[in-house]
Design an enzyme around this catalytic site. Structure first.
Site, PDB file in Angstrom:
ATOM      1  N   HIS A   1      27.932   0.097 -40.220  1.00  0.00           N
ATOM      2  CA  HIS A   1      28.628   0.698 -41.350  1.00  0.00           C
ATOM      3  C   HIS A   1      27.627   1.430 -42.241  1.00  0.00           C
ATOM      4  CE1 HIS A   1      32.108  -2.257 -40.963  1.00  0.00           C
ATOM      5  NE2 HIS A   1      31.143  -2.961 -40.387  1.00  0.00           N
TER       6      HIS A   1
ATOM      7  N   GLU B   1      25.596  -3.255 -42.501  1.00  0.00           N
ATOM      8  CA  GLU B   1      25.763  -2.151 -43.434  1.00  0.00           C
ATOM      9  C   GLU B   1      24.416  -1.471 -43.680  1.00  0.00           C
ATOM     10  OE1 GLU B   1      28.461  -0.996 -44.954  1.00  0.00           O
ATOM     11  OE2 GLU B   1      29.984  -2.590 -44.898  1.00  0.00           O
TER      12      GLU B   1
ATOM     13  N   HIS C   1      31.882   1.839 -37.656  1.00  0.00           N
ATOM     14  CA  HIS C   1      33.179   1.567 -38.267  1.00  0.00           C
ATOM     15  C   HIS C   1      34.162   2.686 -37.929  1.00  0.00           C
ATOM     16  CE1 HIS C   1      35.135  -0.330 -42.110  1.00  0.00           C
ATOM     17  NE2 HIS C   1      35.775  -0.629 -41.005  1.00  0.00           N
TER      18      HIS C   1
ATOM     19  N   ASP D   1      32.537   5.897 -41.525  1.00  0.00           N
ATOM     20  CA  ASP D   1      31.130   5.512 -41.600  1.00  0.00           C
ATOM     21  C   ASP D   1      30.649   4.926 -40.264  1.00  0.00           C
ATOM     22  OD1 ASP D   1      32.984   3.343 -42.495  1.00  0.00           O
ATOM     23  OD2 ASP D   1      31.167   2.141 -42.627  1.00  0.00           O
TER      24      ASP D   1
END
Length: 211
Positions: free
Chosen positions: A56, A138, A174, A184
Site C-alpha cells: 500500500h 504500507e 492494494h 495505491d
C-alpha cells in the site's frame, strides 16, 4: 529426489530455509521493526494460509511526510481536528502490519500471525477478504508519486524476512486486489524494480504489471 517444481506454489522455490530467519520473529513480531501495537486487529480464520503480501501507500496529511500521523491513525490516537483532511476520515479504525517511512525505517503495528485491517473489500488469487490471509505493508508516499531508494531497500529486506517465515506465494498492490476502489501504491511505484531486487518468480506478481 529433486522436488517437482511444477507442483510447488509460485513462491516456494524462492523461499530460504525457515530456520535461517526464525530468530528474527517472535509470535508474529519482527524483532528488527519498531513495535507500535495497534488495537485494530483480530484473529485469522481457522485454516487461513497467509500466502499474500499486499503493498500500500499512505501519508497523513496526504503528500506530507514524517508527521507521525500514520502511526497515530493506526493506533487510534489521531487528532481529528488537527487538519481539515482528517475530517474526511474521522473515526476510521484501520491498521497495517508494517509501515516503511521515507527514510526506510520499518514500524510494525500488528503481529503477522493476526489479521490486520488494511485491505477492506478485496479479491485475489481466487479468494475474497484478503485481510484474512495476507500481510499488509504500507509505504509512506502518495499515489502517483515515486518512492525513495531507502524504501525499496527496506521493502525488499522485509519481504525476504516475511517469505522466510510465512508461506508467501503472491505479492500485489492494494490497487490489484481492490481495483476501482483503491489506486495505491500507484503508478509511481516500480514493480519491475521490486521483482528484480527480490529475484522472485514473475508468477508471484500481478500479471498486469507486465514483468
Amino acid at each position: 529426489m529433486p522436488q517437482d517444481l511444477s507442483e510447488m506454489p509460485p513462491g516456494a522455490e524462492a523461499r530460504p530455509p525457515a530456520a535461517a530467519h526464525a530468530a528474527l520473529w517472535h509470535q508474529g513480531w519482527l524483532r528488527t521493526a519498531t513495535p507500535c501495537p495497534s488495537p485494530n486487529f483480530g484473529p485469522r480464520p481457522d485454516g487461513a494460509c497467509t500466502d499474500l503480501i499486499v503493498v500500500h501507500s499512505i501519508s497523513l496529511p496526504p503528500g506530507i511526510y514524517g508527521t507521525g500521523d500514520v502511526q497515530r491513525l493506526f493506533t487510534n490516537q489521531l487528532d481529528w481536528d488537527a487538519h481539515p483532511y482528517f475530517q474526511t476520515i474521522r473515526g476510521l479504525q484501520v491498521s497495517s502490519h508494517f509501515f516503511i517511512t521515507r527514510e526506510g525505517a520499518v514500524w510494525q503495528f500488528v503481529s503477522a500471525d493476526e489479521r490486520a485491517w488494511h485491505a477492506g473489500q478485496s479479491f485475489w488469487r481466487g479468494r475474497p477478504r484478503c485481510n484474512d490471509d495476507s500481510i499488509g505493508i504500507e509505504l509512506e508516499g502518495l499515489e502517483g508519486e515515486t518512492f525513495e531508494p531507502a524504501q525499496y531497500q527496506s521493502l525488499v529486506q522485509l519481504c525476504q524476512q516475511i517469505l522466510a517465515q510465512y508461506a508467501i506465494a503472491y505479492i500485489a498492490g492494494h490497487e490489484h486486489i481492490a481495483p476501482g476502489r483503491k489506486n495505491d501504491p500507484g503508478p509511481g511505484f516500480s514493480w519491475p524494480r521490486l521483482q528484480q531486487e527480490l529475484d522472485w518468480p514473475a508468477a508471484m506478481f500481478p500479471p498486469s504489471i507486465g514483468l
